[in-house]
Design a protein around this motif. Structure first.
Motif, PDB file in Angstrom:
ATOM      1  N   ASP A 239       0.831  -1.201   0.000  1.00 56.32           N
ATOM      2  CA  ASP A 239       0.000   0.000   0.000  1.00 56.32           C
ATOM      3  C   ASP A 239       0.869   1.256   0.000  1.00 56.32           C
ATOM      4  N   PRO A 240       0.505   2.268  -0.816  1.00 60.75           N
ATOM      5  CA  PRO A 240       1.260   3.528  -0.801  1.00 60.75           C
ATOM      6  C   PRO A 240       1.066   4.267   0.520  1.00 60.75           C
ATOM      7  N   PHE A 279      -1.484   5.598  13.326  1.00 56.90           N
ATOM      8  CA  PHE A 279      -1.542   4.921  12.025  1.00 56.90           C
ATOM      9  C   PHE A 279      -2.996   4.853  11.581  1.00 56.90           C
ATOM     10  N   LEU A 280      -3.250   5.195  10.316  1.00 58.79           N
ATOM     11  CA  LEU A 280      -4.599   5.124   9.741  1.00 58.79           C
ATOM     12  C   LEU A 280      -4.509   4.483   8.364  1.00 58.79           C
ATOM     13  N   ARG A 296      -5.740   1.141  -1.198  1.00 54.98           N
ATOM     14  CA  ARG A 296      -5.577   1.444   0.215  1.00 54.98           C
ATOM     15  C   ARG A 296      -4.311   2.261   0.423  1.00 54.98           C
ATOM     16  N   PHE A 297      -4.413   3.286   1.270  1.00 60.42           N
ATOM     17  CA  PHE A 297      -3.291   4.149   1.585  1.00 60.42           C
ATOM     18  C   PHE A 297      -3.037   4.099   3.089  1.00 60.42           C
ATOM     19  N   ASP A 298      -1.760   3.960   3.470  1.00 57.81           N
ATOM     20  CA  ASP A 298      -1.367   4.043   4.871  1.00 57.81           C
ATOM     21  C   ASP A 298      -1.017   5.492   5.194  1.00 57.81           C
ATOM     22  N   VAL A 299      -1.578   6.021   6.287  1.00 59.45           N
ATOM     23  CA  VAL A 299      -1.367   7.415   6.676  1.00 59.45           C
ATOM     24  C   VAL A 299      -0.638   7.444   8.015  1.00 59.45           C
ATOM     25  N   VAL A 300       0.505   8.121   8.065  1.00 60.02           N
ATOM     26  CA  VAL A 300       1.281   8.287   9.298  1.00 60.02           C
ATOM     27  C   VAL A 300       1.752   9.735   9.372  1.00 60.02           C
TER      28      VAL A 300
END
Length: 399
Positions: A239-240, A279-280, A296-300
């Motif tokens: 996931d980006p 983390f989202l 899906r994107f990982d957000v930090v």
């Protein structure tokens, strides 16, 4: 004695007329909404020729969850039109009135300000009332008042002129025209798409190799050892990553980024009740990358625990213009960073953009949030995803 076919004035139309004529109604007998029991409107020709007093408990034509909303809740939603949706809901719960959803409140405000004539949430006037004499007069008067608002200088009340205004066609904006007069159920399209994707997956998994023409049997030989690349499975695309700014002055944080990226709604991070996560994961369908499967994107908000290979997955970096944010990044120089990754600077509309952001060049997109105009948030959200989609295409994502 008054005629029996005269209907009481409509609360929504009175509120709309009072806003158009800049004659706001007054709460009575006290000026506090939680203790007042009535709403007094001044004379609003041609709707009313005398002051009108309507109880705040009166049910209006505005519908929420198949139930009419009372005038107290409607007037409170209009008073809180500049508040964020989170602040408005909290105040409504404290006051004990019915709170409207984001789209419901937006359509109410647009109707009261004269931006649209119809809404899925506003029940039309009763047919028997419109067919009566008083209903016909009221309909002509509404058209006359609307024409006066648009022209700004028409004040005649000649009956013939009112009849002409009643036949005019109101030009609506594209949002109202595209909405239609009734909702359309597209659930069958979703069902067909799911069936199609299921058949496609099952056919690809159960497909048999094509049989080629046989050749004469060759002498038996032991099979050659498999190559190294045949023993390794093709790595799955991960996931980006979207990297937020850890600055306390950032308008988009882990507390409100999910509502902005998925729903297109900006909520002030200061209103968050619970502690934000570290983390989202958000999802978004980008047709330019894949027409049916969301990405899906990982957000930090921190790169402290990044492995070296994680930087190949970073597609967006939010910044407030402070260079200390990039300490520990793979590219600590902002100019070099934003040549590799798309940058985003989010600030208030009307405020000066940080000088450092201007020096970093076109690699940083500037998004400006408007105060009190939440319906513009969706436009900023779409601009962000368009830039991310271009970034993914440039990186050859899913190619």
């Amino acid at each position: 004695m008054a005629s029996t076919d005269t209907a009481p004035p409509d609360a929504l139309l009175l509120l709309r007329a009072s806003v158009a004529n800049k004659l706001p109604p007054i709460l009575a007998p006290t000026d506090s909404l939680d203790t007042a029991s009535e709403l007094a409107f001044p004379p609003l020709p041609p709707l009313t020729s005398a002051p009108a007093v309507i109880p705040l408990s009166t049910l209006t034509r505005f519908i929420k969850d198949n139930a009419a909303v009372d005038l107290r809740s409607i007037f409170f939603a209009w008073q809180e039109r500049e508040s964020t949706i989170t602040e408005y809901i909290a105040s409504a719960q404290q006051l004990g009135v019915t709170h409207l959803g984001f789209i419901e409140r937006l359509e109410l405000v647009t109707f009261v300000e004269g931006g649209q004539e119809e809404s899925d949430h506003i029940r039309p006037m009763a047919a028997n009332f419109l067919a009566s004499k008083s209903g016909q007069q009221l309909q002509m008067q509404q058209a006359a008042m609307q024409s006066q608002q648009l022209a700004g200088k028409v004040r005649q009340t000649d009956p013939r002129l009112l009849e002409i205004y009643a036949g005019e066609r109101v030009v609506l904006n594209r949002d109202v025209m595209l909405r239609g007069i009734k909702p359309t159920d597209f659930s069958h399209v979703r069902k067909q798409a799911e069936d199609f994707i299921s058949r496609l997956r099952s056919s690809s998994q159960g497909a048999k190799p094509t049989t080629l023409p046989t050749r004469p049997a060759a002498p038996h030989r032991p099979p050659p050892p498999p190559h190294h690349h045949q023993l390794q499975k093709k790595p799955r695309r991960q996931d980006p990553i979207i990297l937020l700014s850890p600055s306390a002055s950032s308008l988009l944080t882990m507390a409100n980024i999910k509502s902005f990226l998925e729903d297109g709604v900006f909520v002030s991070p200061s209103t968050a009740i619970e502690a934000p996560p570290n983390f989202l994961r958000v999802s978004r369908l980008l047709p330019g990358i894949h027409p049916t499967i969301p990405i899906r994107f990982d957000v930090v908000d921190s790169a402290e625990k990044f492995k070296p290979e994680y930087w190949d997955k970073v597609v967006a970096v939010f910044t407030t213009g402070q260079e200390w944010q990039f300490k520990g990044y793979k590219w600590s120089n902002p100019v070099e960073l934003f040549r590799e990754v798309k940058g985003f600077y989010v600030g208030w509309d009307g405020d000066q953009v940080a000088e450092s952001v201007k020096r970093w060049g076109t690699g940083v997109n500037v998004l400006q949030v408007e105060r009190g105009r939440r319906f513009r948030d969706r436009e900023l959200c779409e601009k962000f995803w368009e830039a991310v989609e271009r970034q993914l295409k440039a990186k050859g994502w899913w190619r």
